[in-house]
Motif scaffolding. Sequence first.
Motif, PDB file in Angstrom:
ATOM      1  N   GLY A 191       0.951  -1.245   0.110  1.00  0.00           N
ATOM      2  CA  GLY A 191      -0.021   0.046  -0.057  1.00  0.00           C
ATOM      3  C   GLY A 191       0.958   1.395  -0.062  1.00  0.00           C
ATOM      4  O   GLY A 191       0.496   2.248  -0.633  1.00  0.00           O
ATOM      5  N   VAL A 192       1.878   1.226   0.837  1.00  0.00           N
ATOM      6  CA  VAL A 192       2.788   2.419   0.759  1.00  0.00           C
ATOM      7  C   VAL A 192       3.304   2.664  -0.474  1.00  0.00           C
ATOM      8  O   VAL A 192       3.246   3.599  -1.093  1.00  0.00           O
ATOM      9  N   GLU A 193       3.952   1.465  -1.214  1.00  0.00           N
ATOM     10  CA  GLU A 193       4.561   1.771  -2.487  1.00  0.00           C
ATOM     11  C   GLU A 193       3.523   2.321  -3.606  1.00  0.00           C
ATOM     12  O   GLU A 193       3.953   2.815  -4.498  1.00  0.00           O
ATOM     13  N   GLU A 194       2.207   1.483  -3.354  1.00  0.00           N
ATOM     14  CA  GLU A 194       1.040   2.201  -4.408  1.00  0.00           C
ATOM     15  C   GLU A 194       0.895   3.599  -4.164  1.00  0.00           C
ATOM     16  O   GLU A 194       0.865   4.349  -5.298  1.00  0.00           O
ATOM     17  N   VAL A 195       0.750   4.117  -3.153  1.00  0.00           N
ATOM     18  CA  VAL A 195       0.739   5.303  -2.699  1.00  0.00           C
ATOM     19  C   VAL A 195       1.615   6.130  -3.304  1.00  0.00           C
ATOM     20  O   VAL A 195       1.474   7.368  -4.037  1.00  0.00           O
ATOM     21  N   PHE A 196       3.091   5.767  -3.091  1.00  0.00           N
ATOM     22  CA  PHE A 196       4.218   6.527  -3.553  1.00  0.00           C
ATOM     23  C   PHE A 196       4.265   6.727  -5.075  1.00  0.00           C
ATOM     24  O   PHE A 196       4.820   7.484  -5.576  1.00  0.00           O
ATOM     25  N   ALA A 197       3.619   5.554  -5.606  1.00  0.00           N
ATOM     26  CA  ALA A 197       3.902   5.394  -7.158  1.00  0.00           C
ATOM     27  C   ALA A 197       2.648   6.115  -7.809  1.00  0.00           C
ATOM     28  O   ALA A 197       2.604   6.144  -8.955  1.00  0.00           O
ATOM     29  N   GLY A 198       1.800   6.849  -6.958  1.00  0.00           N
ATOM     30  CA  GLY A 198       0.723   7.615  -7.455  1.00  0.00           C
ATOM     31  C   GLY A 198      -0.777   6.883  -7.687  1.00  0.00           C
ATOM     32  O   GLY A 198      -1.725   7.501  -8.348  1.00  0.00           O
ATOM     33  N   SER A 199      -0.721   5.676  -7.128  1.00  0.00           N
ATOM     34  CA  SER A 199      -1.992   4.953  -7.162  1.00  0.00           C
ATOM     35  C   SER A 199      -2.582   5.188  -5.970  1.00  0.00           C
ATOM     36  O   SER A 199      -2.676   4.240  -4.917  1.00  0.00           O
ATOM     37  N   LEU A 200      -3.332   6.080  -5.470  1.00  0.00           N
ATOM     38  CA  LEU A 200      -3.905   6.442  -4.172  1.00  0.00           C
ATOM     39  C   LEU A 200      -5.016   5.439  -3.791  1.00  0.00           C
ATOM     40  O   LEU A 200      -4.951   4.792  -2.622  1.00  0.00           O
ATOM     41  N   LEU A 201      -5.825   5.060  -4.683  1.00  0.00           N
ATOM     42  CA  LEU A 201      -7.131   4.252  -4.527  1.00  0.00           C
ATOM     43  C   LEU A 201      -6.299   2.692  -4.248  1.00  0.00           C
ATOM     44  O   LEU A 201      -7.035   1.771  -3.364  1.00  0.00           O
ATOM     45  N   ARG A 202      -5.682   2.418  -5.087  1.00  0.00           N
ATOM     46  CA  ARG A 202      -4.969   1.043  -4.802  1.00  0.00           C
ATOM     47  C   ARG A 202      -4.207   1.042  -3.558  1.00  0.00           C
ATOM     48  O   ARG A 202      -4.461  -0.255  -2.931  1.00  0.00           O
ATOM     49  N   GLY A 203      -3.633   1.966  -3.089  1.00  0.00           N
ATOM     50  CA  GLY A 203      -2.887   1.885  -1.931  1.00  0.00           C
ATOM     51  C   GLY A 203      -3.631   1.827  -0.812  1.00  0.00           C
ATOM     52  O   GLY A 203      -3.553   1.123   0.335  1.00  0.00           O
ATOM     53  N   MET A 204      -4.933   2.632  -0.853  1.00  0.00           N
ATOM     54  CA  MET A 204      -5.813   2.611   0.228  1.00  0.00           C
ATOM     55  C   MET A 204      -6.496   1.023   0.449  1.00  0.00           C
ATOM     56  O   MET A 204      -6.680   0.860   1.294  1.00  0.00           O
ATOM     57  N   TRP A 205      -6.690   0.649  -0.802  1.00  0.00           N
ATOM     58  CA  TRP A 205      -7.363  -0.723  -0.562  1.00  0.00           C
ATOM     59  C   TRP A 205      -6.481  -1.778   0.122  1.00  0.00           C
ATOM     60  O   TRP A 205      -6.809  -2.563   0.581  1.00  0.00           O
ATOM     61  N   ARG A 206      -5.148  -1.617  -0.232  1.00  0.00           N
ATOM     62  CA  ARG A 206      -4.186  -2.460   0.385  1.00  0.00           C
ATOM     63  C   ARG A 206      -4.059  -2.287   1.840  1.00  0.00           C
ATOM     64  O   ARG A 206      -3.836  -3.260   2.270  1.00  0.00           O
ATOM     65  N   PHE A 207      -3.981  -1.063   2.037  1.00  0.00           N
ATOM     66  CA  PHE A 207      -3.984  -0.880   3.652  1.00  0.00           C
ATOM     67  C   PHE A 207      -5.401  -1.632   4.218  1.00  0.00           C
ATOM     68  O   PHE A 207      -5.073  -2.039   5.455  1.00  0.00           O
ATOM     69  N   LEU A 208      -6.532  -1.448   3.602  1.00  0.00           N
ATOM     70  CA  LEU A 208      -7.708  -2.176   4.275  1.00  0.00           C
ATOM     71  C   LEU A 208      -7.623  -3.546   4.149  1.00  0.00           C
ATOM     72  O   LEU A 208      -8.015  -4.095   5.164  1.00  0.00           O
ATOM     73  N   ARG A 209      -7.045  -4.238   3.210  1.00  0.00           N
ATOM     74  CA  ARG A 209      -6.600  -5.623   3.226  1.00  0.00           C
ATOM     75  C   ARG A 209      -5.783  -6.052   4.146  1.00  0.00           C
ATOM     76  O   ARG A 209      -5.905  -7.031   4.862  1.00  0.00           O
ATOM     77  N   ALA A 210      -4.572  -5.364   4.497  1.00  0.00           N
ATOM     78  CA  ALA A 210      -3.738  -5.331   5.505  1.00  0.00           C
ATOM     79  C   ALA A 210      -4.477  -5.564   6.734  1.00  0.00           C
ATOM     80  O   ALA A 210      -4.243  -6.374   7.753  1.00  0.00           O
ATOM     81  N   ALA A 211      -5.192  -4.506   7.017  1.00  0.00           N
ATOM     82  CA  ALA A 211      -6.054  -4.465   8.289  1.00  0.00           C
ATOM     83  C   ALA A 211      -6.939  -5.606   8.596  1.00  0.00           C
ATOM     84  O   ALA A 211      -7.113  -6.186   9.670  1.00  0.00           O
TER      85      ALA A 211
END
Length: 333
Positions: free
Chosen positions: A268-288
């Motif tokens: 999720g961190v790397e997706e956000v850093f690469a410019g994919s905010l929604l995918r990053g947020m989804w990964r954070f929720l998956r981690a949770a």
Amino acid sequence: MSLPPLVSVIVPTYNYGHFIGQTLKSLQAQTYPHWECVVVDDGSTDDTAEVVAAHAASDPRIKYLRQQNQFQAAARNLGLRHSAGQYVQFLDADDKIEPRKLERQVAYLEEHPEVDIIYGGVRYFTETGIDESLHSVDEDNQPWMRKLSGQGRELVSTLVRRNLMVINAPLVRRRVINAVEPFAESLPPVEDWDYWVRCAIKGMRFQYENLEGTLALVRAHPVSSSRNRVRAYKSVLRMRKSLSRLITDEEALDLNSEQMATAEGYLGVEEVFAGSLLRGMWRFLRAAALERKRRWRLKWLFCAAAAPFVPKHRMRALVAASLTGALTRRGRS
């Protein structure tokens, strides 16, 4: 009088014509002469074929194979199918090994038939500092490889937590190659880590020995981009999902699940850093969702909530600030 055992050295290469000459020279400098080298060209478009041909012309122990670009795992698997040695040494086309590695590790395995895989230490060097001898590519230059010998639960759990060694550190018996499924071609760049975990699950005995002249020498390349790290974390997740179907020990299985949640969060961190905010947020929720510990679950939920409001260049710092202590404790547990 029987001949000394043959070592098969498997060298996958892709557009490393500017490096592979040094790699082959380090092999030709071995004090143990009973080896064959299978170079597998993974569809290079540079002068790799010419460089290898020049070495093979004066040294018949070097063989050259070529395939369409399928990445390193497929190249290693092809090389293994075309090799005949009792022992196997993996060696990437930009790396080297110290001169006595084959001699001393072959001797050890000959004297210890119960050991399946022997490995030693590693040193790193850069393109500009060929004589450097670094313990790691991190700023603190501290050794990262664990000096672990044995088999069974402890070894499996250690490897589930993190990789144990670089690809050119071990010397492997052919019976391991025959017993363990080939390198997973869908997992670059973590296919070697996956392979060692599967060796441990199969009950193979690993042995660390700090024998003089046997270091693996690894070329340190520039830090990878965030997009490359996204691909790497996705491969880690695929690896962990695959391992969840193979691991039988409950403790190791729980550890693999914990690490899967952590990998989702870092992806999720790397997706956000690469410019994919929604995918990053989804990964954070998956981690949770995957996380079993409440404290960690809350941390990943906080990251998901904060991601739209934090500049992407600060996302890593935010995550590190909230998770470093917990990650350190988990990594050492």
